[in-house]
Motif scaffolding. Structure first.
Motif, PDB file in Angstrom:
ATOM      1  N   UNK A 165      37.295  38.710   2.107  1.00 16.21           N
ATOM      2  CA  UNK A 165      37.084  37.855   0.941  1.00 16.21           C
ATOM      3  C   UNK A 165      37.076  36.374   1.289  1.00 16.21           C
ATOM      4  N   UNK A 166      37.492  36.020   2.487  1.00 20.97           N
ATOM      5  CA  UNK A 166      37.531  34.611   2.895  1.00 20.97           C
ATOM      6  C   UNK A 166      37.399  34.534   4.405  1.00 20.97           C
ATOM      7  N   UNK A 167      36.871  33.401   4.890  1.00 26.63           N
ATOM      8  CA  UNK A 167      36.698  33.213   6.323  1.00 26.63           C
ATOM      9  C   UNK A 167      36.800  31.732   6.664  1.00 26.63           C
ATOM     10  N   UNK A 168      37.540  31.442   7.739  1.00 27.53           N
ATOM     11  CA  UNK A 168      37.611  30.076   8.256  1.00 27.53           C
ATOM     12  C   UNK A 168      37.724  30.136   9.769  1.00 27.53           C
ATOM     13  N   UNK A 169      37.606  28.975  10.422  1.00 30.77           N
ATOM     14  CA  UNK A 169      37.633  28.960  11.879  1.00 30.77           C
ATOM     15  C   UNK A 169      38.091  27.605  12.395  1.00 30.77           C
ATOM     16  N   UNK A 215      31.885  31.920  -1.041  1.00 32.56           N
ATOM     17  CA  UNK A 215      31.601  30.684  -1.756  1.00 32.56           C
ATOM     18  C   UNK A 215      31.688  29.463  -0.853  1.00 32.56           C
ATOM     19  N   UNK A 216      32.469  29.571   0.225  1.00 35.33           N
ATOM     20  CA  UNK A 216      32.606  28.463   1.160  1.00 35.33           C
ATOM     21  C   UNK A 216      33.163  28.998   2.466  1.00 35.33           C
ATOM     22  N   UNK A 217      32.759  28.361   3.562  1.00 34.86           N
ATOM     23  CA  UNK A 217      33.333  28.613   4.879  1.00 34.86           C
ATOM     24  C   UNK A 217      33.965  27.308   5.355  1.00 34.86           C
ATOM     25  N   UNK A 218      35.207  27.386   5.819  1.00 34.16           N
ATOM     26  CA  UNK A 218      35.932  26.204   6.280  1.00 34.16           C
ATOM     27  C   UNK A 218      36.029  26.221   7.804  1.00 34.16           C
ATOM     28  N   UNK A 249      31.908  23.806   5.210  1.00 35.62           N
ATOM     29  CA  UNK A 249      32.608  22.528   5.358  1.00 35.62           C
ATOM     30  C   UNK A 249      33.154  22.410   6.770  1.00 35.62           C
ATOM     31  N   UNK A 250      32.660  21.440   7.533  1.00 36.70           N
ATOM     32  CA  UNK A 250      33.177  21.151   8.869  1.00 36.70           C
ATOM     33  C   UNK A 250      33.995  19.874   8.792  1.00 36.70           C
ATOM     34  N   UNK A 251      35.297  20.010   9.011  1.00 34.73           N
ATOM     35  CA  UNK A 251      36.195  18.849   8.996  1.00 34.73           C
ATOM     36  C   UNK A 251      36.401  18.404  10.446  1.00 34.73           C
ATOM     37  N   UNK A 252      35.924  17.235  10.762  1.00 32.84           N
ATOM     38  CA  UNK A 252      36.062  16.691  12.120  1.00 32.84           C
ATOM     39  C   UNK A 252      37.353  15.873  12.193  1.00 32.84           C
ATOM     40  N   UNK A 273      44.274  27.494   1.907  1.00 31.72           N
ATOM     41  CA  UNK A 273      42.867  27.693   1.533  1.00 31.72           C
ATOM     42  C   UNK A 273      42.569  29.189   1.362  1.00 31.72           C
ATOM     43  N   UNK A 274      43.025  29.998   2.308  1.00 33.42           N
ATOM     44  CA  UNK A 274      42.813  31.439   2.186  1.00 33.42           C
ATOM     45  C   UNK A 274      43.595  32.016   1.015  1.00 33.42           C
ATOM     46  N   UNK A 275      44.829  31.566   0.817  1.00 34.27           N
ATOM     47  CA  UNK A 275      45.658  32.100  -0.255  1.00 34.27           C
ATOM     48  C   UNK A 275      45.002  31.900  -1.610  1.00 34.27           C
TER      49      UNK A 275
END
Length: 278
Positions: A165-169, A215-218, A249-252, A273-275
């Motif tokens: 349901x969510x993904x980030x990296x 809806x968004x990838x962080x 969204x890529x946060x540098x 964010x995942x929660x």
């Protein structure tokens, strides 16, 4: 029935950490993972963490500082090893191929094909094992990872939105088609035909419309990362997302490198964010 064996148990950060082993049909080997669950009966939402090159199931557990944040949100965390290991499992003297460098693909080439099935392991065997052995809610499952594991998290999620349901990296390899790490590993595991690599390239998958349910990838990326320009290239996934009308969204982060010091700094924000999404 789950075949999970608990090798060690530790109480930490308001929950229980277990070092576990089970037999994998995909890899044909025993595989190890760590499982942290918060206090309570559950079932808990949970996150799968995929680690990077040279790592095992232990790196994230000991270096990230994640469990205090996980306890705050009531989220469990499973972290598998990065490749099959053991007698009879192919290896390479280089750090970026072989044991410790499974790249979360199902190898088709010799000598890797018999055991290097990390895509199937993560999407099938691991999930079946932990869902059967611990009080987890598979309907509230997310995935995240670092470097090679960031590549794995992105590609596995984009191809399997029904599972996650969510993904980030953190510092992911966003396009194995366009970097030396990817070209080496994909050639070895999947062969020289680049069309076979496409399904394991997050940028290419977004170009093809995969995983539109997210809806968004962080993504967090350190600007002092020595691999940024040659290997990671986050601008590629940003361009693909912009063209496809997707929200990536890529946060540098200025001054941060490729290490777990970087991960530990921002892991709490990823947990929150995942929660929200689980």
């Amino acid at each position: 029935m789950s075949n999970v064996e608990t090798l060690a148990t530790h109480r930490t950060q308001g929950g229980t950490l277990r070092y576990c082993r089970h037999d994998s049909a995909s890899t044909g080997t025993p595989m190890k993972f760590t499982m942290w669950t918060p206090d309570g009966e559950g079932p808990f939402p949970y996150l799968v963490w995929l680690s990077g090159l040279t790592c095992t199931e232990d790196n994230f557990t000991t270096k990230s500082g994640v469990y205090a944040h996980a306890a705050r949100h009531g989220v469990a965390i499973v972290a598998p090893d990065t490749s099959p290991r053991g007698e009879g499992v192919a290896d390479d003297p280089a750090y970026d191929l072989g044991q410790g460098a499974g790249f979360y693909v199902d190898a088709t080439q010799a000598p890797w094909a018999p055991h290097f099935k990390m895509y199937s392991y993560v999407t099938q065997d691991l999930l079946e094992a932990v869902d059967g052995a611990f009080p987890l809610d598979p309907a509230r499952r997310g995935i995240f990872g670092h470097s090679m594991g960031g590549h794995g998290a992105l590609t596995i999620a984009l191809r399997n939105p029904e599972l996650f349901k969510s993904v980030s990296a953190f510092s992911p390899i966003v396009s194995p088609l366009n970097c030396p790490w990817g070209e080496k590993a994909m050639t070895a595991y999947l062969g020289p035909a680049r069309a076979a690599w496409w399904a394991h390239d997050a940028t290419a998958l977004i170009e093809d419309g995969a995983g539109a349910a997210f809806d968004e990838i962080l993504i967090d990326q350190g600007l002092a990362d020595s691999f940024l320009e040659n290997q990671l290239k986050p601008q590629l996934i940003e361009a693909a997302a912009a063209k496809a009308g997707r929200r990536v969204t890529v946060r540098r982060q200025d001054g941060y490198d490729h290490s777990y010091f970087f991960i530990a700094t921002f892991i709490g924000e990823h947990m929150a964010w995942h929660a929200e999404r689980l």
